[in-house]
Scaffold this motif. Structure first.
Motif, PDB file in Angstrom:
ATOM      1  N   ALA A  30      -5.561   6.603   6.116  1.00 16.70           N
ATOM      2  CA  ALA A  30      -6.634   5.712   5.654  1.00 16.70           C
ATOM      3  C   ALA A  30      -6.694   5.705   4.127  1.00 16.70           C
ATOM      4  O   ALA A  30      -6.864   4.648   3.508  1.00 16.70           O
ATOM      5  N   GLU A  31      -6.539   6.855   3.520  1.00 24.90           N
ATOM      6  CA  GLU A  31      -6.547   6.930   2.056  1.00 24.90           C
ATOM      7  C   GLU A  31      -5.342   6.202   1.470  1.00 24.90           C
ATOM      8  O   GLU A  31      -5.472   5.445   0.499  1.00 24.90           O
ATOM      9  N   LEU A  32      -4.180   6.394   2.046  1.00 25.45           N
ATOM     10  CA  LEU A  32      -2.982   5.713   1.554  1.00 25.45           C
ATOM     11  C   LEU A  32      -3.095   4.200   1.735  1.00 25.45           C
ATOM     12  O   LEU A  32      -2.610   3.438   0.894  1.00 25.45           O
TER      13      LEU A  32
ATOM     14  N   ALA B 207      -6.944  10.506   8.451  1.00 23.74           N
ATOM     15  CA  ALA B 207      -7.639  10.495   7.162  1.00 23.74           C
ATOM     16  C   ALA B 207      -6.656  10.249   6.017  1.00 23.74           C
ATOM     17  O   ALA B 207      -6.935   9.458   5.100  1.00 23.74           O
ATOM     18  N   MET B 208      -5.509  10.900   6.078  1.00 24.30           N
ATOM     19  CA  MET B 208      -4.499  10.704   5.043  1.00 24.30           C
ATOM     20  C   MET B 208      -4.019   9.248   5.035  1.00 24.30           C
ATOM     21  O   MET B 208      -3.941   8.620   3.984  1.00 24.30           O
TER      22      MET B 208
ATOM     23  N   ARG C 100      -5.774   2.493   1.440  1.00 16.43           N
ATOM     24  CA  ARG C 100      -6.723   1.977   0.446  1.00 16.43           C
ATOM     25  C   ARG C 100      -6.107   1.851  -0.946  1.00 16.43           C
ATOM     26  O   ARG C 100      -6.689   1.234  -1.836  1.00 16.43           O
ATOM     27  N   THR C 101      -4.959   2.468  -1.153  1.00 15.31           N
ATOM     28  CA  THR C 101      -4.357   2.498  -2.474  1.00 15.31           C
ATOM     29  C   THR C 101      -3.116   1.619  -2.490  1.00 15.31           C
ATOM     30  O   THR C 101      -2.237   1.762  -1.657  1.00 15.31           O
TER      31      THR C 101
ATOM     32  N   THR D 282       0.835  -1.204   0.000  1.00 16.22           N
ATOM     33  CA  THR D 282       0.000   0.000   0.000  1.00 16.22           C
ATOM     34  C   THR D 282       0.870   1.253   0.000  1.00 16.22           C
ATOM     35  O   THR D 282       2.050   1.212   0.369  1.00 16.22           O
TER      36      THR D 282
END
Length: 137
Positions: free
Chosen positions: A118-120, A115-116, A122-123, A70
């Motif tokens: 969590a986004e990282l 939040a940052m 997911r990718t 990730t």
């Protein structure tokens, strides 16, 4: 956060796409930097267990499939557990703002960091590679 994070994602993308051309000199050409920068970033990625290199042998390989790496893994490899957001060290304790600003910012910075991350999380590198392939045509 400095540009090492973007360089690390770039390096991993190159290793994933072109493992036979993953010498520091080859990667430096693509990144537009010096091979020393590539070796520094590669060392961070190796210590984090994301790539495997062999001393005296040009090239590197991913230690697991791109779908299992990730962007959060990469972020932590080059930034450790440090937050993107940093507080200043010595606000004046007798000032109403200085005495309370750190507690106020810690809460908000903590939510933004979460939040940052969590986004990282997911990718994946596979997502990045898919986007690169579609952009390259």
């Amino acid at each position: 956060m400095n540009s090492q994070y973007a360089v690390a994602v770039h390096v991993l993308s190159l290793i994933s796409q072109f493992p036979e051309h993953s010498s520091s000199a080859d990667m430096a050409l693509s990144v537009g930097t010096n091979p020393v920068v590539i070796r520094t970033v590669a060392g961070q990625l190796r210590r984090a267990g994301l790539i495997c290199t062999r001393q005296g042998v040009a090239g590197a390989s991913l230690t697991r499939p791109a779908a299992q790496i990730t962007l959060l893994d990469v972020y932590r490899a080059v930034n450790g557990e440090d937050s993107v957001f940093r507080l200043h060290e010595r606000p004046h304790p007798n000032c109403p703002v200085g005495a309370n600003i750190q507690a106020t910012l810690e809460t908000r910075f903590g939510r933004a960091q979460a939040a940052m991350e969590a986004e990282l999380a997911r990718t994946t590198l596979a997502d990045v590679m898919s986007d690169l392939v579609s952009r390259a045509g």
